[in-house]
Design a protein around this motif. Structure first.
Motif, PDB file in Angstrom:
ATOM      1  N   SER A  49       0.823  -1.205   0.000  1.00 18.00           N
ATOM      2  CA  SER A  49       0.000   0.000   0.000  1.00 18.00           C
ATOM      3  C   SER A  49       0.861   1.261   0.000  1.00 18.00           C
ATOM      4  O   SER A  49       2.100   1.202   0.017  1.00 18.00           O
ATOM      5  CB  SER A  49      -0.952   0.005   1.202  1.00 18.00           C
ATOM      6  OG  SER A  49      -2.012   0.919   0.976  1.00 18.00           O
ATOM      7  N   ARG A  50       0.195   2.403  -0.029  1.00 13.95           N
ATOM      8  CA  ARG A  50       0.853   3.701   0.026  1.00 13.95           C
ATOM      9  C   ARG A  50       0.325   4.476   1.227  1.00 13.95           C
ATOM     10  O   ARG A  50      -0.863   4.393   1.554  1.00 13.95           O
ATOM     11  CB  ARG A  50       0.545   4.533  -1.225  1.00 13.95           C
ATOM     12  CG  ARG A  50       1.013   3.930  -2.525  1.00 13.95           C
ATOM     13  CD  ARG A  50       2.505   4.024  -2.693  1.00 13.95           C
ATOM     14  NE  ARG A  50       2.922   3.746  -4.056  1.00 13.95           N
ATOM     15  CZ  ARG A  50       4.070   3.204  -4.382  1.00 13.95           C
ATOM     16  NH1 ARG A  50       4.934   2.871  -3.448  1.00 13.95           N
ATOM     17  NH2 ARG A  50       4.384   2.990  -5.640  1.00 13.95           N
ATOM     18  N   ARG A  52      -1.090   7.836   2.966  1.00 20.94           N
ATOM     19  CA  ARG A  52      -1.892   8.943   2.429  1.00 20.94           C
ATOM     20  C   ARG A  52      -1.127  10.250   2.622  1.00 20.94           C
ATOM     21  O   ARG A  52      -1.392  11.026   3.551  1.00 20.94           O
ATOM     22  CB  ARG A  52      -3.264   8.991   3.079  1.00 20.94           C
ATOM     23  CG  ARG A  52      -4.200   7.901   2.567  1.00 20.94           C
ATOM     24  CD  ARG A  52      -5.608   8.083   3.112  1.00 20.94           C
ATOM     25  NE  ARG A  52      -6.227   9.328   2.675  1.00 20.94           N
ATOM     26  CZ  ARG A  52      -6.818   9.507   1.499  1.00 20.94           C
ATOM     27  NH1 ARG A  52      -6.846   8.514   0.603  1.00 20.94           N
ATOM     28  NH2 ARG A  52      -7.373  10.666   1.187  1.00 20.94           N
ATOM     29  N   GLN A  57      -3.019  13.407  -1.627  1.00 24.87           N
ATOM     30  CA  GLN A  57      -4.410  13.724  -1.318  1.00 24.87           C
ATOM     31  C   GLN A  57      -4.903  14.925  -2.102  1.00 24.87           C
ATOM     32  O   GLN A  57      -6.047  14.957  -2.550  1.00 24.87           O
ATOM     33  CB  GLN A  57      -4.560  13.987   0.184  1.00 24.87           C
ATOM     34  CG  GLN A  57      -4.332  12.764   1.059  1.00 24.87           C
ATOM     35  CD  GLN A  57      -4.492  13.101   2.521  1.00 24.87           C
ATOM     36  OE1 GLN A  57      -5.478  13.697   2.938  1.00 24.87           O
ATOM     37  NE2 GLN A  57      -3.505  12.733   3.336  1.00 24.87           N
ATOM     38  N   CYS A  63      -5.721  10.866  -3.812  1.00 28.08           N
ATOM     39  CA  CYS A  63      -4.893   9.678  -4.086  1.00 28.08           C
ATOM     40  C   CYS A  63      -5.614   8.731  -5.048  1.00 28.08           C
ATOM     41  O   CYS A  63      -5.584   7.506  -4.877  1.00 28.08           O
ATOM     42  CB  CYS A  63      -4.554   8.942  -2.786  1.00 28.08           C
ATOM     43  SG  CYS A  63      -3.554   9.901  -1.618  1.00 28.08           S
ATOM     44  N   ALA A  70      -4.135   3.774  -2.501  1.00 27.87           N
ATOM     45  CA  ALA A  70      -3.936   2.709  -1.517  1.00 27.87           C
ATOM     46  C   ALA A  70      -4.189   1.359  -2.170  1.00 27.87           C
ATOM     47  O   ALA A  70      -4.883   1.252  -3.192  1.00 27.87           O
ATOM     48  CB  ALA A  70      -4.885   2.911  -0.333  1.00 27.87           C
ATOM     49  N   ASP A 173       3.042  15.499   6.699  1.00 24.21           N
ATOM     50  CA  ASP A 173       3.123  14.070   6.390  1.00 24.21           C
ATOM     51  C   ASP A 173       3.621  13.254   7.581  1.00 24.21           C
ATOM     52  O   ASP A 173       3.421  12.040   7.629  1.00 24.21           O
ATOM     53  CB  ASP A 173       4.051  13.832   5.192  1.00 24.21           C
ATOM     54  CG  ASP A 173       3.420  14.271   3.877  1.00 24.21           C
ATOM     55  OD1 ASP A 173       2.242  13.961   3.665  1.00 24.21           O
ATOM     56  OD2 ASP A 173       4.119  14.922   3.086  1.00 24.21           O
TER      57      ASP A 173
END
Length: 474
Positions: A49-50, A52, A57, A63, A70, A173
């Motif tokens: 996954s990534r 967010r 965003q 995303c 994701a 982040d």
């Protein structure tokens, strides 16, 4: 430069696997090929996954592109869609005419600027030329029309801003629960919204025309379906696995440009930078190209590229020393896994530092030297050079299920452009500039371009002169 700082930290601690606390985010940094192989193969599903990130965003409209989506049904469906409609082997081959046309446009521009070998040679800005080339190819593939070169400077600035904001190293982040406050204090949210408005402006009118059915194709268009046409067709398909909104389409198109154009531009810049800094390697590469293509044909064609083993070794060596995405795109674990005997909990952010791997003296002999011959006997022409490294020592396109799906598309343009530049022209640094004088500093961002433009001397070669016969002014 996070990739440099993290490489220095890993070297100082002799730790190919670092566990860090970045604000409130738990993270690990991988700095060895063996651990990268484990992360991108054995533990690929757990690390699929990534996070967010704030840039994804906002700039990727929630995303909803392929790069930052994701793990889940939406990512699987859109990645499959992008590959089938833009990046499949059949599609990449079909774009050969577009690549050839844009490369010829670049060659025509350089031929007009170049002087005979004996005359005082002009200095050209190759970085600007590569901006036009990369965007020219992508514009024709995505929109079926030429790149608006009058807007190149402004679009270049917008893409550079997006590249920095996509990197995932803003304060918000690493303090996601405080992001609204942190972003307000730092001004990042304002920058993101401004950048999004600029990104959408350059493609909104084209996409909106397509959506409303009022598009008029430009003269010379052969009527073939382009990428946006394909997305709009699939949007109406009852067989689509997930709904595809207009914003999703815009996010996918912007992903192609931000991820595709900037990385191609960076790769071209770094290869030509190293070649003009190493005249002996440049001469050897030119000899190979001119011998493979021959004098009679007068132009490089894509079927010639398979014989250019030394050129591929040069490209691989450039990827090693100057990885375009030095930390890859960060991943996030969706389930616990084990790397190097250590437990990695779920929801851990994972960075693969290809910059550190490419300069590790335990992996490479004299790692700071630019030596294409280091890539085995392939550099001598005995076997082909594999740019998708099975040993995971060079990872220009990442790996696993989140690896870059556009590597074949990117390599086709990169190799054709480089071979053509070497075939038709002779290159050198400007008078009085030594190899050690060339500024090798980088621009911070998701991808790392040269900070200063690449200024070089270009000379016509009478034996291999480019004869376009058309106006290729850019």
């Amino acid at each position: 430069m996070p990739h440099r700082a993290l490489a220095e930290l890993a070297a100082a601690m002799r730790a190919p696997l670092l566990r860090l606390q970045l604000g409130t985010v738990r993270a690990v940094v991988i700095s060895s090929p063996d651990l990268a192989r484990a992360a991108l193969t054995t533990s690929d599903a757990a690390l699929a996954s990534r996070p967010r990130l704030l840039g994804g965003q906002v700039l990727a409209l929630g995303c909803s592109d392929v790069t930052f989506a994701a793990a889940g049904p939406y990512h699987r469906a859109t990645r499959r869609l992008v590959v089938s409609e833009l990046l499949s082997a059949r599609r990449v081959a079909a774009y050969g005419r577009i690549r050839a046309g844009e490369v010829r446009r670049l060659l025509g521009h350089l031929a007009a600027a170049a002087s005979p070998a004996a005359a005082a040679a002009p200095v050209v800005d190759l970085s600007e030329c590569f901006v036009n080339l990369a965007n020219g190819v992508l514009f024709r593939v995505a929109f079926g029309r030429g790149f608006p070169h009058a807007k190149a400077a402004r679009l270049g600035a917008v893409f550079a801003e997006a590249n920095e904001l996509f990197a995932g190293f803003t304060a918000g982040d690493f303090f996601p629960e405080l992001e609204p406050i942190v972003s307000a204090v730092t001004g990042v949210r304002r920058r993101l919204n401004s950048c999004l408005a600029d990104l959408c402006e350059f493609c909104d009118d084209i996409i909106d025309e397509l959506i409303s059915g009022k598009r008029e194709r430009t003269s010379g268009d052969d009527g073939n379906e382009d990428f946006v046409d394909a997305l709009l067709r699939l949007q109406k398909s009852p067989d689509l696995e997930v709904p595809l909104t207009d914003d999703n389409i815009k996010a996918l198109v912007l992903d192609v440009f931000v991820a595709g154009a900037d990385t191609s531009l960076a790769a071209l810049e770094w290869v030509m930078t190293e070649l003009v800094r190493h005249p002996c390697i440049l001469t050897k590469a030119q000899d190979e190209v001119r011998r493979a293509v021959g004098r009679a044909k007068g132009t490089v064609e894509e079927w010639d590229l398979g014989d250019l083993r030394y050129l591929r070794a040069i490209i691989k060596e450039t990827f090693r020393l100057h990885p375009v995405i030095p930390l890859l795109v960060p991943r996030e674990s969706v389930a616990p896994c084990t790397l190097g005997g250590y437990d990695i909990p779920a929801r851990t952010r994972v960075f693969v530092n290809t910059y550190a791997m490419g300069r590790d003296p335990e992996v490479w002999d004299r790692p700071l030297e630019f030596r294409p011959e280091r890539h085995g006997s392939a550099a001598a022409g005995e076997v082909q050079v594999d740019l998708v490294d099975p040993e995971f020592k060079v990872l220009p396109f990442g790996g696993g299920r989140r690896g870059c799906p556009g590597y074949a598309f990117a390599l086709a343009t990169l190799q054709l452009a480089l071979a053509s530049l070497l075939y038709h022209f002779d290159w050198a640094l400007p008078a009085g500039v030594r190899a050690e004088d060339v500024d090798m500093d980088e621009i911070f961002g998701l991808s790392t371009r040269k900070k200063e433009p690449l200024l070089v001397v270009v000379k016509r070669n009478d034996e291999y002169e480019f004869k376009g016969g058309e106006n290729y002014d850019i």
